[in-house]
Design an enzyme around this catalytic site. Structure first.
Site, PDB file in Angstrom:
ATOM      1  N   HIS A 126       0.874  -1.169   0.000  1.00 56.24           N
ATOM      2  CA  HIS A 126       0.000   0.000   0.000  1.00 56.24           C
ATOM      3  C   HIS A 126       0.920   1.231   0.000  1.00 56.24           C
ATOM      4  O   HIS A 126       2.035   1.174   0.521  1.00 56.24           O
ATOM      5  CB  HIS A 126      -0.816  -0.060   1.293  1.00 56.24           C
ATOM      6  CG  HIS A 126      -1.845   1.005   1.446  1.00 56.24           C
ATOM      7  ND1 HIS A 126      -1.548   2.263   1.904  1.00 56.24           N
ATOM      8  CD2 HIS A 126      -3.188   1.000   1.225  1.00 56.24           C
ATOM      9  CE1 HIS A 126      -2.659   2.977   1.948  1.00 56.24           C
ATOM     10  NE2 HIS A 126      -3.667   2.236   1.543  1.00 56.24           N
ATOM     11  N   ASP A 203       3.515  -4.038   8.100  1.00 55.88           N
ATOM     12  CA  ASP A 203       2.253  -3.336   7.895  1.00 55.88           C
ATOM     13  C   ASP A 203       1.141  -4.355   8.126  1.00 55.88           C
ATOM     14  O   ASP A 203       0.902  -5.225   7.285  1.00 55.88           O
ATOM     15  CB  ASP A 203       2.208  -2.770   6.469  1.00 55.88           C
ATOM     16  CG  ASP A 203       0.868  -2.102   6.164  1.00 55.88           C
ATOM     17  OD1 ASP A 203      -0.042  -2.186   7.012  1.00 55.88           O
ATOM     18  OD2 ASP A 203       0.747  -1.527   5.072  1.00 55.88           O
ATOM     19  N   GLN A 206      -4.164  -4.841   7.388  1.00 56.34           N
ATOM     20  CA  GLN A 206      -5.187  -5.806   6.934  1.00 56.34           C
ATOM     21  C   GLN A 206      -5.025  -7.152   7.639  1.00 56.34           C
ATOM     22  O   GLN A 206      -5.607  -8.146   7.205  1.00 56.34           O
ATOM     23  CB  GLN A 206      -5.103  -6.008   5.412  1.00 56.34           C
ATOM     24  CG  GLN A 206      -5.300  -4.753   4.592  1.00 56.34           C
ATOM     25  CD  GLN A 206      -6.733  -4.182   4.657  1.00 56.34           C
ATOM     26  OE1 GLN A 206      -7.635  -4.750   5.272  1.00 56.34           O
ATOM     27  NE2 GLN A 206      -6.924  -3.038   4.040  1.00 56.34           N
ATOM     28  N   LYS A 229     -10.162  -0.123  11.034  1.00 57.07           N
ATOM     29  CA  LYS A 229     -10.326  -1.339  10.223  1.00 57.07           C
ATOM     30  C   LYS A 229     -10.647  -2.544  11.103  1.00 57.07           C
ATOM     31  O   LYS A 229     -10.671  -3.676  10.629  1.00 57.07           O
ATOM     32  CB  LYS A 229      -9.047  -1.616   9.425  1.00 57.07           C
ATOM     33  CG  LYS A 229      -8.794  -0.590   8.308  1.00 57.07           C
ATOM     34  CD  LYS A 229      -7.666  -1.052   7.426  1.00 57.07           C
ATOM     35  CE  LYS A 229      -7.017   0.034   6.614  1.00 57.07           C
ATOM     36  NZ  LYS A 229      -7.868   0.573   5.564  1.00 57.07           N
ATOM     37  N   CYS A 369      -4.984   2.635  -3.429  1.00 59.48           N
ATOM     38  CA  CYS A 369      -3.724   3.175  -2.874  1.00 59.48           C
ATOM     39  C   CYS A 369      -2.583   2.197  -3.087  1.00 59.48           C
ATOM     40  O   CYS A 369      -1.716   2.032  -2.201  1.00 59.48           O
ATOM     41  CB  CYS A 369      -3.843   3.529  -1.400  1.00 59.48           C
ATOM     42  SG  CYS A 369      -5.034   4.815  -1.090  1.00 59.48           S
TER      43      CYS A 369
END
Ligand code: C6P
Length: 412
Positions: A126, A203, A206, A229, A369
């Site tokens: 991302h 990261d 998600q 999220k 993104c």
């Protein structure tokens, strides 16, 4: 089938927004990778905060200020327990995952990266886990390198060998791709980084909302994710960092709250994690995030993961039956997080999303993104459906029906 999808049917009641109509049809929300909907418990926790103990934190000595401070710090403890951090001192509250990664870039990168060092990342990042490293490489003259991915959207691990004898200072990778859905072999990647002497920035935007992540087991150095999220409110995010590294880092924002002593010409920083939390923090956000964590833990992160695998399997099965659908990422639902990006031959993804909206179905279209990733796939954009615990198979059936309708309408 009913039993397998019992969780979704049970929890839907908790999400007031799912009762609303869009264009006269029940809302089918398939964009949880962008942001999730909020259960009533989270909404009420925030309301309760404002009604009962709203006050600035770490400052007042009066009762409601103490209550507010306690709630803020309890939220930090909850986050620490969720990801099994050694201590709440390793949890820095930020606005979102993006700010968390930028904090590492400015706080750790500026001090530790030198000209010629390799900054390693992947081609499936991302922008939030790419632009900071582009910036750092420009600032320091460092060499930004990428690990590619194959036809199925899996990282080409053999490419790691190319950097074994280079001065790799940092390896930043996504645990789960927001476009391909790929869940990367994080343990292997962290092990590799240790062998080459690089620090790891994971990261997990998600990933943390959808599966159990144990930072002690994973042994990564930094990890970033966002509250919005994972059923929490917007404006609260998390940087996990190993205590020693956080201690050594410089703050990238300075001002109130993050200091112990201030003179006209110099100042002494506060202890971690507060050293990185300049200004009035997002107490409402922390309170909401704590309620979201409670909610998720009551369900159990393993149950969340299992449920999403089932939904993904169901969705892939439906999508492949639609003539002209090309989907991206791994074939096996076990290798994916709960999202699927796809294209429908001859139809732009924006048209798909706009026409689905007419049926009350919310999906994301565009580059999500992740422009370089789309370039690698040889496409400009894709449509993406993404799930959470409140989605049910009948919603995927409605999506499939609507996609068939769109195909007929646009004559492809
Ligand atoms: N992806 C999506 O629709 P923020 O915006 O800071 O909360 O999260 C940034 C981010 C970082 N990494 C990954 C893998 C992400 O998916 C995201 C956010 C959203 O895909 C919004 S673009």
């Amino acid at each position: 089938m009913k039993e397998v999808f019992e969780l979704g049917n049970r929890v839907r009641e908790d999400f007031p927004i799912l009762k609303r109509l869009v264009k006269g049809k029940p809302l089918v929300y398939l964009d949880s990778a962008a942001t999730t909907q909020k259960p009533i418990r989270v909404i009420e926790a925030i309301k309760n905060y404002y009604e009962k103990f709203n006050a600035n934190v770490h400052r007042g000595v009066y009762s409601i200020a103490e209550e507010s401070t306690a709630a803020y710090e309890e939220a930090r403890e909850k986050v620490a327990r969720l990801i099994n951090a050694r201590s709440p001192r390793e949890i820095v509250f930020t606005r979102n995952a993006t700010e968390a990664i930028n904090l590492v870039m400015y706080g750790w990168g500026q001090k530790n990266v030198q000209q010629g060092d390799v900054l390693l990342t992947t081609e499936m990042e991302h922008h939030s886990n790419l632009l900071p490293w582009q910036t750092l490489s420009k600032l320091k003259g460092a060499d930004l390198r990428f690990i590619g991915f194959d036809e199925e959207g899996l990282l080409k691990l053999e490419e790691l060998d190319n950097y074994k004898n280079k001065s790799v200072r940092l390896f930043a990778f996504t645990l789960a791709s927001n476009v391909l859905g790929t869940i990367n072999p994080a343990y292997e990647l962290v092990k590799y980084a240790k062998e080459v002497g690089a620090i790891t920035v994971v990261d997990a935007a998600q990933a943390v909302p959808h599966m159990l992540i144990d930072v002690q087991q994973l042994d990564c150095d930094f990890m970033a994710f966002s509250g919005h999220k994972m059923l929490g409110p917007m404006g609260i995010g998390v940087l996990y960092g190993k205590e020693k590294l956080l201690e050594e880092m410089e703050p990238f924002m300075v001002g109130g709250e993050m200091v112990k002593a201030v003179n006209f010409r110099s100042s002494e920083w506060n202890d971690i994690p507060w050293k990185f939390e300049a200004g009035t923090p997002n107490v409402e956000g922390a309170v909401g995030l704590a309620a979201a964590i409670d909610y998720l833990q009551r369900i159990g992160m393993d149950a969340v993961r299992k449920y999403e695998i089932k939904l993904t399997e169901y969705a892939l099965d439906k999508l492949v039956r639609i003539d002209g659908v090309i989907y991206y990422g791994p074939k096996s639902p076990e290798q994916r997080c709960g999202l699927v990006s796809f294209n429908l031959k001859g139809i732009h993804s924006h048209d798909i999303a706009t026409l689905l909206d007419k049926d009350g179905i919310a999906i994301r279209a565009g580059h999500h993104c992740a422009m370089p990733l789309h370039n690698r796939l040889g496409i400009l954009a894709s449509a993406r459906i993404s799930f959470y615990i409140y989605n049910i198979p009948s919603e995927i059936d409605l999506l499939a029906k609507s996609l068939e309708k769109i195909k007929k309408l646009l004559g492809t």
